[in-house]
Design an enzyme around this catalytic site. Structure first.
Site, PDB file in Angstrom:
ATOM      1  NE  ARG A  24      -2.597   0.791   3.761  1.00  0.00           N
ATOM      2  CZ  ARG A  24      -3.501   0.491   4.695  1.00  0.00           C
ATOM      3  NH1 ARG A  24      -4.761   0.263   4.358  1.00  0.00           N
ATOM      4  NH2 ARG A  24      -3.168   0.408   5.970  1.00  0.00           N
ATOM      5  NE  ARG A  27      -3.449   4.071  10.762  1.00  0.00           N
ATOM      6  CZ  ARG A  27      -3.963   3.133   9.996  1.00  0.00           C
ATOM      7  NH1 ARG A  27      -5.246   2.897  10.026  1.00  0.00           N
ATOM      8  NH2 ARG A  27      -3.202   2.389   9.217  1.00  0.00           N
ATOM      9  CG  ASP A  79      -9.138   2.236  13.380  1.00  0.00           C
ATOM     10  OD1 ASP A  79     -10.297   2.416  13.778  1.00  0.00           O
ATOM     11  OD2 ASP A  79      -8.797   1.236  12.726  1.00  0.00           O
TER      12      ASP A  79
HETATM   13  P1  AMP Z   1      -9.509  -2.595  10.312  1.00  0.00           P
HETATM   14  O1  AMP Z   1     -10.883  -3.060  10.611  1.00  0.00           O
HETATM   15  O2  AMP Z   1      -8.911  -3.205   9.075  1.00  0.00           O
HETATM   16  O3  AMP Z   1      -9.345  -1.122  10.363  1.00  0.00           O
HETATM   17  O4  AMP Z   1      -8.582  -3.181  11.467  1.00  0.00           O
HETATM   18  C1  AMP Z   1      -8.777  -2.866  12.819  1.00  0.00           C
HETATM   19  C2  AMP Z   1      -7.601  -3.362  13.619  1.00  0.00           C
HETATM   20  O5  AMP Z   1      -7.506  -4.769  13.566  1.00  0.00           O
HETATM   21  C3  AMP Z   1      -6.252  -2.828  13.178  1.00  0.00           C
HETATM   22  O6  AMP Z   1      -5.510  -2.620  14.335  1.00  0.00           O
HETATM   23  C4  AMP Z   1      -5.716  -3.968  12.359  1.00  0.00           C
HETATM   24  O7  AMP Z   1      -4.325  -3.947  12.270  1.00  0.00           O
HETATM   25  C5  AMP Z   1      -6.208  -5.154  13.142  1.00  0.00           C
HETATM   26  N1  AMP Z   1      -6.316  -6.385  12.332  1.00  0.00           N
HETATM   27  C6  AMP Z   1      -7.160  -6.627  11.324  1.00  0.00           C
HETATM   28  N2  AMP Z   1      -6.965  -7.864  10.826  1.00  0.00           N
HETATM   29  C7  AMP Z   1      -5.977  -8.437  11.537  1.00  0.00           C
HETATM   30  C8  AMP Z   1      -5.314  -9.697  11.503  1.00  0.00           C
HETATM   31  N3  AMP Z   1      -5.628 -10.653  10.639  1.00  0.00           N
HETATM   32  N4  AMP Z   1      -4.323  -9.899  12.397  1.00  0.00           N
HETATM   33  C9  AMP Z   1      -3.972  -8.962  13.289  1.00  0.00           C
HETATM   34  N5  AMP Z   1      -4.559  -7.755  13.366  1.00  0.00           N
HETATM   35  C10 AMP Z   1      -5.545  -7.485  12.501  1.00  0.00           C
HETATM   36 MG    MG Z   2      -7.928   0.108   9.999  1.00  0.00          MG
END
Ligand code: AMP
Ligand code: MG
Length: 486
Positions: A175, A182, A251
């Site tokens: 990316r 953020r 975030d």
């Molecule tokens: P998001 O919903 O993508 O914004 O993610 C929310 C949080 O969950 C962020 O801190 C991400 O890094 C973490 N996260 C999402 N998927 C995973 C995963 N498979 N393993 C570890 N952390 C995750």
């Molecule tokens: Mg996120």
């Protein structure tokens, strides 16, 4: 390792912040990396050598198996309100390789799905191929739509199996972002670090994104004002193209004003302000028409983090913050109405335009008209496949619109040109996105996705060859559902 010919030019300015803001973290090694998507035009635009990146040693870097000279990989700490609840988060599966400097621009190069980090909580740190392809498609579509966004440079299949609802192939997405700072980064700083660290983050952010603000009497007030403007403009652009982000947690709101985190996002076909696609958004918090309210709420959370910096007097600081936040609605509306006017070919500003716009939207809602194709038809002077166009109510509206256009003193050609520049002929329709991902994941066939991306690279060109992408899915009673990009 050094691969000079790739032309990465890494700096790591984020490391100058307190180490509370990050953890040095190497990506997990993967067994069998295979490059499946590569964005040649983006690579070129940012001065990278595509051929070198696509070679064995380049793919090793994109997979996280080797580290380019000058890169100090980190995962970033941040917090955030998720569906209204404050949580400590951080890059749970993303690793920032560094900031690539090109022509005075500083771009974060980040691997998403590159393994566990100290912020992974219960997660595996990995990403599945389907969702990474989805992020690639939608982010590049947003770029084509001229909407500020993070971008996608590459997707590498890792050769690993990821356990989700079922077993999925694993992948790493590269990316590119103007930064990954953020609202949640500021929330983290305000809650878990010192005044000095919060100030350092704000100064860093100003230097990186709003440099002119450093000269202002109150740089932090300037920062707040600019972020409010950027997000008001961004969300109004989403609304104008029928985009639903799906997970507008704090975030997932950048300080740069770029759209980030393409998980459960999708474009609306039929116009309905209550549209929600995300399978976890039970209450419609992030529904299409709620996005303007939610971004205002998120910006209020941002403003709160700046209170200690805005003034020595807390009372004064709160007043300043509230004053700026209270301007959001007006700024948003200004952006939105201007955009919608242009969608209708209106160059000038007459007060009754707002009614003209709202009346059309109400009819579209009532007759379940396709959002994109309604504007496309109006642009082309056509009446294809939309029941609303045959109704008396629409005919009345159309007369009002024609009359309004006649006050513009512009040629038809000029009006159509303006409309074409604002009304995309094609969007990444859900059935097309799913079809493209399915062909890639199930059949290892990347022609569908590449054809779709090619069509989306200029969605305003109204080329007849691309007509097939304007078609709607077959009618179904099953609502379209999206899932967080895990
Ligand atoms: P998001 O919903 O993508 O914004 O993610 C929310 C949080 O969950 C962020 O801190 C991400 O890094 C973490 N996260 C999402 N998927 C995973 C995963 N498979 N393993 C570890 N952390 C995750
Ligand atoms: Mg996120």
């Amino acid at each position: 390792m050094k691969e000079n010919d790739i032309n990465f030019n890494f700096d790591n300015s984020y490391l100058k912040l307190s180490d509370l803001f990050y953890t040095i973290q190497y990506p997990s090694k993967v067994t069998k990396p295979k490059l499946v998507m590569f964005n040649d035009s983006l690579a070129k635009e940012i001065g990278l050598n595509s051929e070198a990146l696509k070679s064995y040693s380049g793919v090793e870097i994109l997979a996280g198996n080797s580290i380019y000279e000058g890169s100090t990989p980190i995962s970033q700490a941040y917090a955030g309100h998720q569906f209204g609840h404050f949580t400590m988060l951080g890059d749970g599966r993303a690793i920032l390789l560094g900031e690539h400097i090109i022509n005075d621009k500083r771009l974060d190069i980040q691997l998403k799905g590159a393994g566990r980090t100290p912020y992974s909580r219960g997660g595996d740190g990995k990403a599945a191929l389907g969702p990474m392809l989805r992020e690639y498609i939608i982010s590049e579509a947003m770029y084509g739509l001229k909407i500020p966004t993070t971008r996608s440079l590459a997707v590498v299949e890792t050769g690993e199996s990821i356990i989700r609802e079922k077993i999925e192939p694993g992948a790493v997405l590269t990316r590119i972002a103007s930064s990954h700072i953020r609202v949640g980064t500021f929330q983290y700083a305000a809650r878990f670090t010192s005044y000095k660290d919060l100030k350092a983050l704000a100064d860093y952010t100003l230097e990186r994104h709003y440099k002119e603000g450093l000269e202002k009497e109150n740089p932090y007030l300037y920062l707040l004002k600019e972020v409010i403007k950027k997000q008001a403009s961004l969300v109004s652009k989403w609304i104008q193209v029928g985009f639903i982000h799906g997970v507008m947690n704090t975030d997932n709101v950048t300080i740069s004003g770029e759209t980030i985190d393409y998980g459960p996002c999708a474009f609306m076909d039929t116009y309905n302000p209550n549209t929600v696609f995300s399978s976890i958004d039970y209450q419609g918090r992030y529904a299409y028409a709620n996005q303007r309210y939610i971004i205002a709420w998120n910006l209020a959370r941002f403003a709160e983090t700046l209170i200690p910096l805005l003034s020595d007097s807390e009372k004064e600081a709160i007043n300043l913050a509230q004053k700026e936040i209270s301007k959001f609605d007006e700024i948003y509306k200004g952006n939105y109405i201007l955009g919608m006017r242009k969608k209708l070919g209106l160059f000038t500003n007459i007060e009754e335009d707002e009614n003209l716009i709202n009346d059309l939207l109400n009819l579209m809602n009532k007759y379940e008209a396709d959002y994109t194709n309604t504007f496309r038809n109006l642009t082309l002077g056509k009446k294809d496949d939309i029941i609303m166009f045959e109704t008396e109510e629409f005919k009345k509206w159309n007369n009002r619109w024609k009359e309004r256009l006649s006050k513009e003193n512009k040629s038809e050609e000029e009006i159509v040109k303006l409309m074409k520049s604002m009304n995309p002929s094609i969007i990444p329709r859900n059935h097309r996105v799913e079809e493209a991902i399915e062909a890639a994941v199930k059949n290892n066939d990347y022609t569908v996705i590449n054809n779709l991306l090619n069509a989306l690279s200029d969605p305003f060109d109204y080329i007849e060859d691309k007509e097939e992408y304007t078609k709607l899915p077959k009618p179904t009673n099953i609502p379209y559902r999206t899932f967080c990009g895990t």
